[in-house]
Design a protein around this motif. Structure first.
Motif, PDB file in Angstrom:
ATOM      1  N   UNK A 100     -10.456 -19.009  42.433  1.00  0.00           N
ATOM      2  CA  UNK A 100     -10.224 -18.080  43.537  1.00  0.00           C
ATOM      3  C   UNK A 100      -8.790 -18.311  43.984  1.00  0.00           C
ATOM      4  N   UNK A 101      -7.984 -17.259  43.966  1.00  0.00           N
ATOM      5  CA  UNK A 101      -6.539 -17.407  44.059  1.00  0.00           C
ATOM      6  C   UNK A 101      -5.927 -16.503  45.119  1.00  0.00           C
ATOM      7  N   UNK A 102      -4.939 -17.021  45.816  1.00  0.00           N
ATOM      8  CA  UNK A 102      -4.056 -16.216  46.660  1.00  0.00           C
ATOM      9  C   UNK A 102      -2.649 -16.793  46.472  1.00  0.00           C
ATOM     10  N   UNK A 103      -1.608 -16.138  46.976  1.00  0.00           N
ATOM     11  CA  UNK A 103      -0.262 -16.656  46.746  1.00  0.00           C
ATOM     12  C   UNK A 103      -0.020 -18.064  47.307  1.00  0.00           C
ATOM     13  N   UNK A 104      -0.817 -18.480  48.299  1.00  0.00           N
ATOM     14  CA  UNK A 104      -0.544 -19.767  48.949  1.00  0.00           C
ATOM     15  C   UNK A 104      -1.759 -20.693  49.015  1.00  0.00           C
ATOM     16  N   UNK A 105      -2.794 -20.385  48.247  1.00  0.00           N
ATOM     17  CA  UNK A 105      -3.987 -21.239  48.239  1.00  0.00           C
ATOM     18  C   UNK A 105      -4.822 -20.923  46.999  1.00  0.00           C
ATOM     19  N   UNK A 106      -5.662 -21.887  46.621  1.00  0.00           N
ATOM     20  CA  UNK A 106      -6.636 -21.634  45.565  1.00  0.00           C
ATOM     21  C   UNK A 106      -7.810 -22.574  45.747  1.00  0.00           C
ATOM     22  N   UNK A 107      -8.938 -22.184  45.171  1.00  0.00           N
ATOM     23  CA  UNK A 107     -10.113 -23.055  45.138  1.00  0.00           C
ATOM     24  C   UNK A 107     -10.873 -22.781  43.846  1.00  0.00           C
ATOM     25  N   UNK A 108     -11.764 -23.697  43.525  1.00  0.00           N
ATOM     26  CA  UNK A 108     -12.534 -23.589  42.306  1.00  0.00           C
ATOM     27  C   UNK A 108     -13.895 -24.244  42.510  1.00  0.00           C
ATOM     28  N   UNK A 109     -14.794 -24.014  41.573  1.00  0.00           N
ATOM     29  CA  UNK A 109     -16.132 -24.593  41.617  1.00  0.00           C
ATOM     30  C   UNK A 109     -16.729 -24.465  40.226  1.00  0.00           C
ATOM     31  N   UNK A 110     -17.832 -25.140  39.973  1.00  0.00           N
ATOM     32  CA  UNK A 110     -18.537 -24.950  38.710  1.00  0.00           C
ATOM     33  C   UNK A 110     -19.497 -23.783  38.882  1.00  0.00           C
ATOM     34  N   UNK A 111     -19.240 -22.735  38.146  1.00  0.00           N
ATOM     35  CA  UNK A 111     -20.077 -21.548  38.211  1.00  0.00           C
ATOM     36  C   UNK A 111     -21.214 -21.615  37.209  1.00  0.00           C
ATOM     37  N   UNK A 112     -21.864 -20.483  37.046  1.00  0.00           N
ATOM     38  CA  UNK A 112     -22.991 -20.423  36.094  1.00  0.00           C
ATOM     39  C   UNK A 112     -22.753 -19.344  35.061  1.00  0.00           C
TER      40      UNK A 112
END
Length: 112
Positions: A100-112
């Protein structure tokens, strides 16, 4: 054949998939060695990162060329490359690693 490691990039700033983003997949074997690469499709997905399907157990890293994605839109970003390191513990499982991305932040997770 869909590989056992897949990804999906959503640009949360625009609320849309991140299309045509370069993604590299590496495996740690003393140092990181590229084992696959791809470009996100119209839905922001890369389903064929790992040729041959199943991933061996070990440590992997996905690197996303986020700078080129935003540069193509005439925008700047704080993170020109995003790297996500993760562990494959079972070669018979599927590992979906969204960004999950924006110009000044991101996050991630283990999806399915």
């Amino acid at each position: 054949m869909k590989s056992s490691i897949t990804t999906h990039v959503l640009d949360t700033a625009s609320g849309r998939p991140a299309r045509a983003m370069s993604v590299a997949l590496e495996r740690l074997d003393g140092s990181f060695i590229e084992v696959g690469k791809g470009i996100t499709n119209e839905d922001g997905r890369v389903l064929d990162l790992l040729p041959g399907g199943a991933a061996a157990t070990g440590t992997y890293r996905l690197t996303f060329d986020t700078g080129a994605h935003y540069n193509a839109q005439g925008k700047t970003c704080f993170y020109p490359l995003v790297s996500i390191t993760f562990e494959v513990t079972a070669s018979d499982e599927h590992y979906h690693v969204p960004l999950l991305l924006s110009p000044y932040a991101y996050s991630t997770y283990r999806g399915s």
